[in-house]
Design an enzyme around this catalytic site. Structure first.
Site, PDB file in Angstrom:
ATOM      1  N   GLY A   1       1.091  25.622  52.798  1.00 28.03           N
ATOM      2  CA  GLY A   1       1.829  26.839  52.460  1.00 28.03           C
ATOM      3  C   GLY A   1       1.383  27.442  51.136  1.00 28.03           C
ATOM      4  O   GLY A   1       1.520  28.646  50.920  1.00 28.03           O
TER       5      GLY A   1
ATOM      6  N   ALA B   1       4.266  23.270  51.575  1.00 28.74           N
ATOM      7  CA  ALA B   1       5.709  23.183  51.764  1.00 28.74           C
ATOM      8  C   ALA B   1       6.171  21.797  51.336  1.00 28.74           C
ATOM      9  O   ALA B   1       5.401  20.830  51.371  1.00 28.74           O
ATOM     10  CB  ALA B   1       6.055  23.427  53.228  1.00 28.74           C
TER      11      ALA B   1
ATOM     12  N   GLU C   1      -1.553  29.505  52.008  1.00 27.98           N
ATOM     13  CA  GLU C   1      -1.037  30.667  52.751  1.00 27.98           C
ATOM     14  C   GLU C   1      -0.355  31.663  51.811  1.00 27.98           C
ATOM     15  O   GLU C   1      -0.482  32.873  51.980  1.00 27.98           O
ATOM     16  CB  GLU C   1      -0.067  30.190  53.840  1.00 27.98           C
ATOM     17  CG  GLU C   1      -0.778  29.423  54.943  1.00 27.98           C
ATOM     18  CD  GLU C   1       0.171  28.686  55.874  1.00 27.98           C
ATOM     19  OE1 GLU C   1       1.102  28.013  55.379  1.00 27.98           O
ATOM     20  OE2 GLU C   1      -0.003  28.794  57.103  1.00 27.98           O
TER      21      GLU C   1
ATOM     22  N   GLU D   1      -2.222  20.496  57.019  1.00 28.53           N
ATOM     23  CA  GLU D   1      -1.037  20.201  57.835  1.00 28.53           C
ATOM     24  C   GLU D   1      -1.322  19.211  58.955  1.00 28.53           C
ATOM     25  O   GLU D   1      -0.459  18.412  59.332  1.00 28.53           O
ATOM     26  CB  GLU D   1      -0.479  21.498  58.438  1.00 28.53           C
ATOM     27  CG  GLU D   1       0.205  22.430  57.440  1.00 28.53           C
ATOM     28  CD  GLU D   1      -0.735  23.428  56.779  1.00 28.53           C
ATOM     29  OE1 GLU D   1      -1.968  23.213  56.805  1.00 28.53           O
ATOM     30  OE2 GLU D   1      -0.235  24.424  56.232  1.00 28.53           O
TER      31      GLU D   1
HETATM   32  C1  HXC Z   1       6.482  17.398  48.400  1.00 33.91           C
HETATM   33  C2  HXC Z   1       4.733  16.812  47.056  1.00 33.91           C
HETATM   34  C3  HXC Z   1       3.849  17.637  47.793  1.00 33.91           C
HETATM   35  C4  HXC Z   1       4.402  18.345  48.895  1.00 33.91           C
HETATM   36  C5  HXC Z   1       2.732  16.685  46.228  1.00 33.91           C
HETATM   37  N1  HXC Z   1       3.988  16.264  46.105  1.00 33.91           N
HETATM   38  N2  HXC Z   1       2.616  17.522  47.271  1.00 33.91           N
HETATM   39  N3  HXC Z   1       6.029  16.705  47.352  1.00 33.91           N
HETATM   40  N4  HXC Z   1       5.725  18.209  49.152  1.00 33.91           N
HETATM   41  N5  HXC Z   1       3.679  19.175  49.628  1.00 33.91           N
HETATM   42  C6  HXC Z   1       4.512  15.327  45.104  1.00 33.91           C
HETATM   43  C7  HXC Z   1       4.067  13.905  45.379  1.00 33.91           C
HETATM   44  O1  HXC Z   1       4.896  13.307  46.337  1.00 33.91           O
HETATM   45  C8  HXC Z   1       4.220  13.281  44.027  1.00 33.91           C
HETATM   46  O2  HXC Z   1       5.585  13.009  43.797  1.00 33.91           O
HETATM   47  C9  HXC Z   1       3.842  14.417  43.084  1.00 33.91           C
HETATM   48  O3  HXC Z   1       3.977  15.615  43.835  1.00 33.91           O
HETATM   49  C10 HXC Z   1       2.404  14.316  42.614  1.00 33.91           C
HETATM   50  O4  HXC Z   1       1.582  14.198  43.746  1.00 33.91           O
HETATM   51  P1  HXC Z   1       0.501  13.026  43.935  1.00 33.91           P
HETATM   52  O5  HXC Z   1       0.246  12.884  45.382  1.00 33.91           O
HETATM   53  O6  HXC Z   1       0.894  11.812  43.176  1.00 33.91           O
HETATM   54  O7  HXC Z   1      -0.755  13.685  43.188  1.00 33.91           O
HETATM   55  P2  HXC Z   1      -2.303  13.507  43.505  1.00 33.91           P
HETATM   56  O8  HXC Z   1      -2.616  12.055  43.746  1.00 33.91           O
HETATM   57  O9  HXC Z   1      -3.011  14.215  42.412  1.00 33.91           O
HETATM   58  O10 HXC Z   1      -2.550  14.246  44.889  1.00 33.91           O
HETATM   59  C11 HXC Z   1      -2.363  15.618  44.950  1.00 33.91           C
HETATM   60  C12 HXC Z   1      -2.373  16.087  46.447  1.00 33.91           C
HETATM   61  C13 HXC Z   1      -1.339  15.282  47.233  1.00 33.91           C
HETATM   62  C14 HXC Z   1      -3.776  15.884  47.032  1.00 33.91           C
HETATM   63  C15 HXC Z   1      -2.073  17.590  46.415  1.00 33.91           C
HETATM   64  O11 HXC Z   1      -0.090  15.304  46.525  1.00 33.91           O
HETATM   65  C16 HXC Z   1      -1.104  15.809  48.618  1.00 33.91           C
HETATM   66  O12 HXC Z   1      -1.906  15.562  49.512  1.00 33.91           O
HETATM   67  N6  HXC Z   1       0.016  16.512  48.800  1.00 33.91           N
HETATM   68  C17 HXC Z   1       0.413  17.018  50.098  1.00 33.91           C
HETATM   69  C18 HXC Z   1      -0.409  18.216  50.480  1.00 33.91           C
HETATM   70  C19 HXC Z   1      -0.033  18.742  51.865  1.00 33.91           C
HETATM   71  O13 HXC Z   1      -0.045  17.991  52.854  1.00 33.91           O
HETATM   72  N7  HXC Z   1       0.334  20.014  51.943  1.00 33.91           N
HETATM   73  C20 HXC Z   1       0.735  20.658  53.177  1.00 33.91           C
HETATM   74  C21 HXC Z   1       2.215  20.468  53.406  1.00 33.91           C
HETATM   75  S1  HXC Z   1       2.714  21.161  54.949  1.00 33.91           S
HETATM   76  P3  HXC Z   1       6.070  11.604  43.172  1.00 33.91           P
HETATM   77  O14 HXC Z   1       7.570  11.702  43.166  1.00 33.91           O
HETATM   78  O15 HXC Z   1       5.506  10.528  44.038  1.00 33.91           O
HETATM   79  O16 HXC Z   1       5.474  11.594  41.785  1.00 33.91           O
HETATM   80  C22 HXC Z   1       2.776  22.818  54.676  1.00 33.91           C
HETATM   81  C23 HXC Z   1       3.266  23.663  55.834  1.00 33.91           C
HETATM   82  C24 HXC Z   1       3.491  25.081  55.425  1.00 33.91           C
HETATM   83  O17 HXC Z   1       2.501  23.320  53.644  1.00 33.91           O
HETATM   84  C25 HXC Z   1       4.345  25.802  56.423  1.00 33.91           C
HETATM   85  C26 HXC Z   1       4.666  27.239  56.097  1.00 33.91           C
HETATM   86  C27 HXC Z   1       4.986  27.573  54.707  1.00 33.91           C
END
Ligand code: HXC
Length: 259
Positions: free
Chosen positions: A110, A66, A113, A133
């Site tokens: 997400g 998400a 999921e 998460e």
């Molecule tokens: C918003 C995101 C994002 C996310 C990545 N980006 N994941 N933006 N929401 N979930 C953005 C980053 O901010 C960044 O933007 C760009 O995408 C590239 O990501 P990087 O982090 O620079 O890439 P990398 O170093 O290759 O790392 C990739 C990654 C990391 C390991 C996937 O981005 C990460 O850990 N993302 C979050 C993953 C996460 O926590 N997901 C769960 C979310 S909660 P900029 O502008 O800086 O370039 C969830 C709840 C679901 O999903 C609920 C029900 C649906």
């Protein structure tokens, strides 16, 4: 309908392909994207020419979860009132044609999921799955604590949900989360070939098969087996059953009419 966050196309006039398309945010899911995805899935489901749907992302990310930037400022009353991001999950569940997830790169939170909402997952060898998460102070919110243990068992699901670590495609295949792992450059070819195979069968049997397998995850074994038996028997009321069996016995290719 025009879409902003997804790309929609048809392959071989029979396979609906939906590509998540927010590359700058690794296809992070927001409400607008989920609304578009729900609409596109419903449109393909209603189109009689379409026999199977493939859902995919980019080479780098199926979806990284998400959208954390969108979520960060939300309060309880807003996410609860708007059923934030999860409101279209029931739409996905209601799709009666098979949906194949073709996953390359990150399928996290997400995103993992969403892949699990599909009927099966074909993974590129660079795919990474996880429920991170916990690292941002929440828990999975769209079935991660429920579908993941059903797919991979309690121990690995707990490991992933509690540590937030990622598992690679090979581990995901060993654990039963994905049906096959293919070289990244072959991902779409493999997914489309599987979809076209399914499109070649009678749609009634295909829909009944999907319904019956999904029933395995609801209720008890006796009910599930009885549900399957009723659908199995019901297919003897279709012309496709006569055609399929006659074609086998007369050693020719079947001509299914979805009737
Ligand atoms: C918003 C995101 C994002 C996310 C990545 N980006 N994941 N933006 N929401 N979930 C953005 C980053 O901010 C960044 O933007 C760009 O995408 C590239 O990501 P990087 O982090 O620079 O890439 P990398 O170093 O290759 O790392 C990739 C990654 C990391 C390991 C996937 O981005 C990460 O850990 N993302 C979050 C993953 C996460 O926590 N997901 C769960 C979310 S909660 P900029 O502008 O800086 O370039 C969830 C709840 C679901 O999903 C609920 C029900 C649906």
């Amino acid at each position: 309908m025009t879409y902003e966050h997804i790309l929609v196309r048809t392959e071989a006039e029979r396979v609906g392909v939906i590509t998540l398309n927010r590359p700058k945010a690794l296809n992070a899911l927001n409400s607008a994207l989920m609304d578009e995805l729900g609409a596109a899935l419903k449109a393909f489901d209603a189109d009689p020419a379409i026999g199977c749907i493939v859902l995919t992302g980019s080479e780098k990310a199926f979806a990284a979860g998400a959208d954390i930037a969108a979520m960060a400022k939300f309060e309880f009353h807003e996410v609860y009132r708007d059923d934030f991001i999860t409101r279209n999950w029931e739409t996905i569940r209601s799709i009666r044609k098979p949906v194949i997830a073709a996953v390359a790169g990150f399928a996290l939170g997400g995103g993992c999921e969403l892949a699990m909402m599909c009927d099966f997952i074909i993974a590129a060898d660079n795919a990474k799955f996880g429920q991170p998460e916990i690292k941002i102070g929440i828990i999975p919110g769209a079935g991660g604590t429920q579908r993941l243990p059903r797919a991979v068992g309690k121990s690995k699901a707990m490991d992933l949900v509690l540590t937030g670590r990622m598992m690679d495609a090979q581990e995901a295949e060993r654990a039963g989360l994905v049906s096959r792992v293919v070289p990244a450059e072959k991902l779409m070819d493999e997914a489309l070939a599987a979809a076209l195979t399914i499109c070649g069968y009678g749609q009634l049997a295909v829909m009944a098969a999907k319904e019956a397998v999904n029933r395995a995850f609801e209720g008890g074994l006796s009910d599930g087996v009885m549900f399957e038996r009723r659908l199995f028997h019901a297919l003897f009321a279709t012309a496709d059953q006569k055609e399929g069996m006659d074609a086998f016995l007369t050693k020719r290719a079947p001509n299914f009419r979805n009737a």
